[in-house]
Scaffold this active site. Structure first.
Site: not given
Ligand code: PGA
Length: 255
Positions: A11, A13, A98, A100, A170, A176, A215, A236-237
């Site tokens: 993802n 983002k 999601h 966010e 999640e 994050g 994370s 994500g990251g």
């Molecule tokens: P993250 O994000 O791996 O950066 O924690 C995961 C996500 O929001 O799907």
């Protein structure tokens, strides 16, 4: 019991560019990982067309996913994108609800459920994202939060709604932050979610893939993915670094 093929889904983002798409394709081209892991790429919408072209050339095995979409078909909805538009550009899957979208953009479980139904009707595979906040967990309300998020979809889409869909657990507090859920906490939540689905259909519960997100890094992926009800991750990251993303894919098969 069904052997569920693990999924590792990126993802990006609101990050990335064409060069990063190229880097990812170069890292994955010709990899044997596709035999054992379903690898999913979700770029910003503006990069999907380019990603589709590049995957056709280099990595046709990669699944392409939209990060979000409208619950409506078409019309006067400035800034929105429909399921058909994502289909046309080559998307296979879409993330619904999601964290966010829910917490930053105020999207409700009811709206998320509409998106889920819209995706299925258009032939996109929905990945329903659910998760509790830190406060909800501290107050012992994590499972009631998950229940309400999942029930909103069941109420609209019916008891067989998770057939041909995925769920991503999640926890908001883990996204994050660099602090993932422990494998035990994640497993407990995944087991709870699978149990909710089993109460409606044992067969679907056995086959549905439930991903963990929040994370995930190469260092912690294997401990999370080796839990019995965790079928991979939503990343994500770490998905912005193709080498790290590949390491996480390898962790999904215990390499
Ligand atoms: P993250 O994000 O791996 O950066 O924690 C995961 C996500 O929001 O799907």
């Amino acid at each position: 019991m069904t052997k569920r093929k693990p999924v590792v889904a990126a993802n990006w983002k609101m990050n990335g560019d064409r060069r990063l798409v190229d880097d990812l394709m170069n890292t994955f081209q010709g990899s044997a990982i596709f035999q054992q892991v379903e690898v999913v790429l979700s770029t910003p919408a503006t990069l999907l067309d380019y990603s589709q072209q590049q995957r056709q050339n280099a990595c046709p095995e990669i699944v392409l996913a939209a990060q979000n979409m409208s619950h409506l078909d078409s019309g006067a909805h400035t800034g929105e994108l429909s399921a058909q538009m994502f289909k046309e550009v080559g998307c296979d899957w879409v993330y619904c609800g999601h964290s966010e979208r829910r917490h930053v953009y105020g999207e409700s479980s009811k709206l998320t459920a509409k998106k889920f139904v819209q995706a299925k009707e258009a032939g996109l595979v929905p990945v329903l994202c659910v998760g509790e906040t830190e406060e909800e967990r501290q107050k012992g309300k994590a499972f009631s939060r998950l229940t309400s998020q999942i029930e909103a979809v069941i109420n609209l889409a019916g008891k067989d709604c998770f057939e041909g869909a995925l769920v991503a657990y999640e926890p908001v507090w883990a996204i994050g932050t660099g602090n993932p859920a422990t494998p035990e906490i994640a497993q407990e939540a995944h087991k709870f979610i699978r149990g909710m689905i089993a109460a409606m259909c044992a067969e679907t519960a056995d086959s549905v893939r439930i991903l963990y997100g929040g994370s995930v890094k190469p260092e912690n992926a294997q401990a999370l993915f080796s839990q019995p009800d965790i079928d991979g991750g939503l990343i994500g990251g770490a998905a912005l670094k193709p080498e790290q993303f590949m390491s996480i894919c390898q962790a999904a098969v215990g390499q």
